[in-house]
Write a protein that holds these residues in place. Structure first.
Motif, PDB file in Angstrom:
ATOM      1  N   CYS A 111       0.848  -1.280  -0.019  1.00  0.00           N
ATOM      2  CA  CYS A 111      -0.106   0.002  -0.134  1.00  0.00           C
ATOM      3  C   CYS A 111       0.908   1.124  -0.018  1.00  0.00           C
ATOM      4  N   ALA A 112       2.033   1.193   0.907  1.00  0.00           N
ATOM      5  CA  ALA A 112       2.877   2.693   0.588  1.00  0.00           C
ATOM      6  C   ALA A 112       3.286   2.734  -0.590  1.00  0.00           C
ATOM      7  N   ARG A 113       3.871   1.601  -1.186  1.00  0.00           N
ATOM      8  CA  ARG A 113       4.530   1.927  -2.401  1.00  0.00           C
ATOM      9  C   ARG A 113       3.780   2.382  -3.492  1.00  0.00           C
ATOM     10  N   ALA A 114       2.552   1.829  -3.383  1.00  0.00           N
ATOM     11  CA  ALA A 114       1.132   2.197  -4.472  1.00  0.00           C
ATOM     12  C   ALA A 114       0.936   3.862  -4.160  1.00  0.00           C
ATOM     13  N   MET A 115       0.867   4.014  -2.657  1.00  0.00           N
ATOM     14  CA  MET A 115       0.493   5.498  -2.492  1.00  0.00           C
ATOM     15  C   MET A 115       1.670   6.383  -2.789  1.00  0.00           C
ATOM     16  N   PHE A 116       2.774   6.129  -2.598  1.00  0.00           N
ATOM     17  CA  PHE A 116       3.707   7.095  -3.275  1.00  0.00           C
ATOM     18  C   PHE A 116       3.496   7.588  -4.726  1.00  0.00           C
ATOM     19  N   TRP A 117       3.319   6.654  -5.395  1.00  0.00           N
ATOM     20  CA  TRP A 117       3.459   6.647  -7.030  1.00  0.00           C
ATOM     21  C   TRP A 117       1.847   7.677  -6.869  1.00  0.00           C
ATOM     22  N   LEU A 118       0.761   7.050  -6.569  1.00  0.00           N
ATOM     23  CA  LEU A 118      -0.561   7.890  -6.360  1.00  0.00           C
ATOM     24  C   LEU A 118      -0.425   9.294  -6.072  1.00  0.00           C
ATOM     25  N   TYR A 119       0.080   9.601  -4.603  1.00  0.00           N
ATOM     26  CA  TYR A 119       0.310  10.759  -4.063  1.00  0.00           C
ATOM     27  C   TYR A 119       1.257  11.684  -5.219  1.00  0.00           C
ATOM     28  N   GLY A 120       2.154  10.972  -5.623  1.00  0.00           N
ATOM     29  CA  GLY A 120       3.099  11.953  -6.493  1.00  0.00           C
ATOM     30  C   GLY A 120       2.409  12.156  -7.839  1.00  0.00           C
ATOM     31  N   ASN A 121       1.485  11.445  -8.139  1.00  0.00           N
ATOM     32  CA  ASN A 121       0.624  11.905  -9.442  1.00  0.00           C
ATOM     33  C   ASN A 121      -0.296  12.926  -9.217  1.00  0.00           C
ATOM     34  N   VAL A 122      -0.904  13.094  -7.947  1.00  0.00           N
ATOM     35  CA  VAL A 122      -1.692  14.265  -7.489  1.00  0.00           C
ATOM     36  C   VAL A 122      -0.949  15.249  -7.399  1.00  0.00           C
ATOM     37  N   PHE A 123       0.319  15.415  -7.061  1.00  0.00           N
ATOM     38  CA  PHE A 123       1.065  16.575  -7.051  1.00  0.00           C
ATOM     39  C   PHE A 123       1.296  16.985  -8.548  1.00  0.00           C
ATOM     40  N   ARG A 124       1.573  16.008  -9.412  1.00  0.00           N
ATOM     41  CA  ARG A 124       1.887  16.387 -10.593  1.00  0.00           C
ATOM     42  C   ARG A 124       0.594  16.962 -11.383  1.00  0.00           C
ATOM     43  N   SER A 125      -0.460  16.407 -10.897  1.00  0.00           N
ATOM     44  CA  SER A 125      -1.614  17.090 -11.493  1.00  0.00           C
ATOM     45  C   SER A 125      -1.895  18.401 -11.301  1.00  0.00           C
ATOM     46  N   LEU A 126      -1.346  19.247 -10.199  1.00  0.00           N
ATOM     47  CA  LEU A 126      -1.301  20.449  -9.950  1.00  0.00           C
ATOM     48  C   LEU A 126      -1.005  21.391 -10.748  1.00  0.00           C
TER      49      LEU A 126
END
Length: 217
Positions: free
Chosen positions: A198-213
């Motif tokens: 879950c942590a590994r996936a969340m780092f990628w997913l949260y990274g994409n949230v920041f890229r969406s900004l």
């Protein structure tokens, strides 16, 4: 090797993907616009509003030998309730429209991160949710207070526009210690694997949230 040490080692590449997000680099360099900050707060609202429902979902699916975690869930519920209102207050103090932010749909990247968290809670091993806690609270502790100072200096916004970042940063310093105690008690290999996945996936997913900004900054 402890689970906390394994998390640090086995999620390193994914964590770097998050930290390399242009919006994070810009915030830490003080190269930020009000629109970028408001975009961050808007997406934060859309995932933070799910924290309490997610915690309740996790607590409802714990197995008998995981029952000791229920008191830990209650602790988090007490701490996290209402934080989405802090974010709306910050949006208003920064000159944004709190009602519009609340009504606006999340970016697809934020939607994906929240959906994955619910999938972990409701379909996979719910203990894996603590991998998301590790990502969000560990990242907040490392970045929130420093970023708040630099963004405020760059934008000359009032203290009232940084309630979420500053309060969350201080709270998460305590939460990281609390999380370490929880992780130390997770002895089943399947629970440890669920947290790491879950942590590994969340780092990628949260990274994409920041890229969406970057699309709105």
């Amino acid at each position: 090797m402890t689970l906390l040490q394994r998390l640090d080692s086995e999620t390193r590449a994914a964590r770097q993907f998050l930290l390399d997000a242009p919006a994070i680099r810009r915030a830490l360099a003080g190269d930020v616009t009000r629109d970028l900050y408001l975009a961050f707060l808007g997406q934060a609202f859309h995932h933070v509003r799910h924290t309490v429902p997610l915690l309740m979902a996790v607590g409802s699916r714990l197995e008998d030998d995981q029952s000791w975690l229920r008191s830990q869930i209650v602790h988090y519920l007490d701490e996290e309730n209402g934080h989405e209102q802090w974010i709306l207050d910050d949006i208003e103090a920064a000159g944004g429209d709190r009602d519009a932010a609340e009504r606006a749909p999340p970016q697809v990247e934020t939607d994906a991160m929240v959906a994955y968290a619910y999938d972990v809670a409701m379909r996979r091993n719910p203990v894996g949710f603590f991998g998301m806690v590790y990502v969000l609270e560990g990242t907040s502790t490392a970045l929130a207070l420093d970023a708040a100072d630099r963004v405020q200096s760059a934008l000359q916004l009032p203290d009232g526009a940084f309630t979420y970042l500053r309060s969350h940063g201080r709270l998460d310093q305590e939460h990281v210690e609390h999380l370490a105690g929880i992780l130390a008690r997770l002895e089943r290999p399947q629970d440890q694997a669920a947290v790491i996945d879950c942590a590994r996936a969340m780092f990628w997913l949260y990274g994409n949230v920041f890229r969406s900004l970057e699309r709105v900054s």
